[in-house]
Write a protein that holds these residues in place. Structure first.
Motif, PDB file in Angstrom:
ATOM      1  N   LEU A  18      79.383  34.911 -80.030  1.00 36.97           N
ATOM      2  CA  LEU A  18      79.631  35.843 -78.930  1.00 36.97           C
ATOM      3  C   LEU A  18      79.385  35.174 -77.575  1.00 36.97           C
ATOM      4  N   VAL A  57      80.198  41.842 -84.873  1.00 37.96           N
ATOM      5  CA  VAL A  57      81.276  41.305 -84.014  1.00 37.96           C
ATOM      6  C   VAL A  57      82.260  42.403 -83.620  1.00 37.96           C
ATOM      7  N   ARG A  84      85.732  41.917 -82.272  1.00 40.92           N
ATOM      8  CA  ARG A  84      85.949  40.947 -81.185  1.00 40.92           C
ATOM      9  C   ARG A  84      86.342  39.567 -81.716  1.00 40.92           C
TER      10      ARG A  84
END
Length: 217
Positions: free
Chosen positions: A85, A108, A111
């Motif tokens: 990230l 996540v 993403r």
């Protein structure tokens, strides 16, 4: 949002961390050559007694991420959601021994795309039923020297069986060389992922060209 997953990303998939570079080049130099040569994806896998941690790992991750962006090649992080990230990675790859993949998928939250290592039919069947996994990495196909904790070799036949079971695209890993590469397209895999075959190649352009040619659609 990073790049959307596409199975063609698995054709020539390079995995490396600082521990895999055995000469005086930096990993950045090796990656740049591999990108120039036409790799389809890169996974940053910093694992081992000599590998970087903390800020050094994050800084290198960001630099390698930027290189991949320059070449529009997906940047994937091995088993470190926070790093993935923080570097704005496109994907994350998780092993069976790592954090549970369902937890990673939740973290996540769409993403990043998620890859999962599977080396048995049972593991593949569970992956088939798990929403949020984009691809499977299967192996080791051949005996390998890059991973100290490598699982038993599944062989070309074992790999072909897993591809048959899998609803997801599969990338082969483990002990792949320019010589045995040609045995793999017949198994139905989407491509090959390699560490030392590129990291220790005497000619990265030739090696990557061979990988892409083997899976030219």
């Amino acid at each position: 949002m990073g790049m959307k997953f596409d199975p063609s990303m698995l054709r020539s998939y390079f995995i490396a961390g600082t521990q895999d570079i055995k000469d005086d080049r930096t990993i950045g130099e090796v990656l740049k050559q591999a990108l120039e040569a036409g790799i389809s994806a890169f996974q940053y896998r910093e694992k081992g007694p000599t590998s970087l941690t903390g800020d050094a790992k994050l800084k290198l991750g960001r630099n390698l991420r930027a290189l991949c962006t320059d070449y529009q090649v997906p940047f994937i992080v091995d088993d470190d959601v926070e790093l993935a990230l923080e570097t704005n990675a496109d994907g994350i790859h998780v092993g069976q021994k790592d954090e549970r993949v369902t937890k990673v998928i939740d973290q996540v939250n769409g993403r990043l795309f998620v890859g999962l290592s599977c080396d048995t039919a049972g593991q593949v069947q569970i992956a088939n039923e798990t929403a949020g996994i984009s691809y499977i990495g299967s192996g080791p196909v051949f005996p390998t020297g890059s991973k100290t904790d490598a699982d038993p070799v599944i062989g070309v036949d074992g790999l072909a069986k897993l591809v048959t079971v899998s609803k997801l695209p599969v990338v082969a890993i483990g002990g792949i060389t320019e010589d045995n590469l040609k045995e793999l397209p017949a198994t139905g895999v989407a491509g090959t992922s390699v560490i030392s075959m590129i990291a220790q190649s005497d000619d990265i352009f030739r090696t990557v060209k061979a990988m892409n040619a083997a899976f030219a659609k």
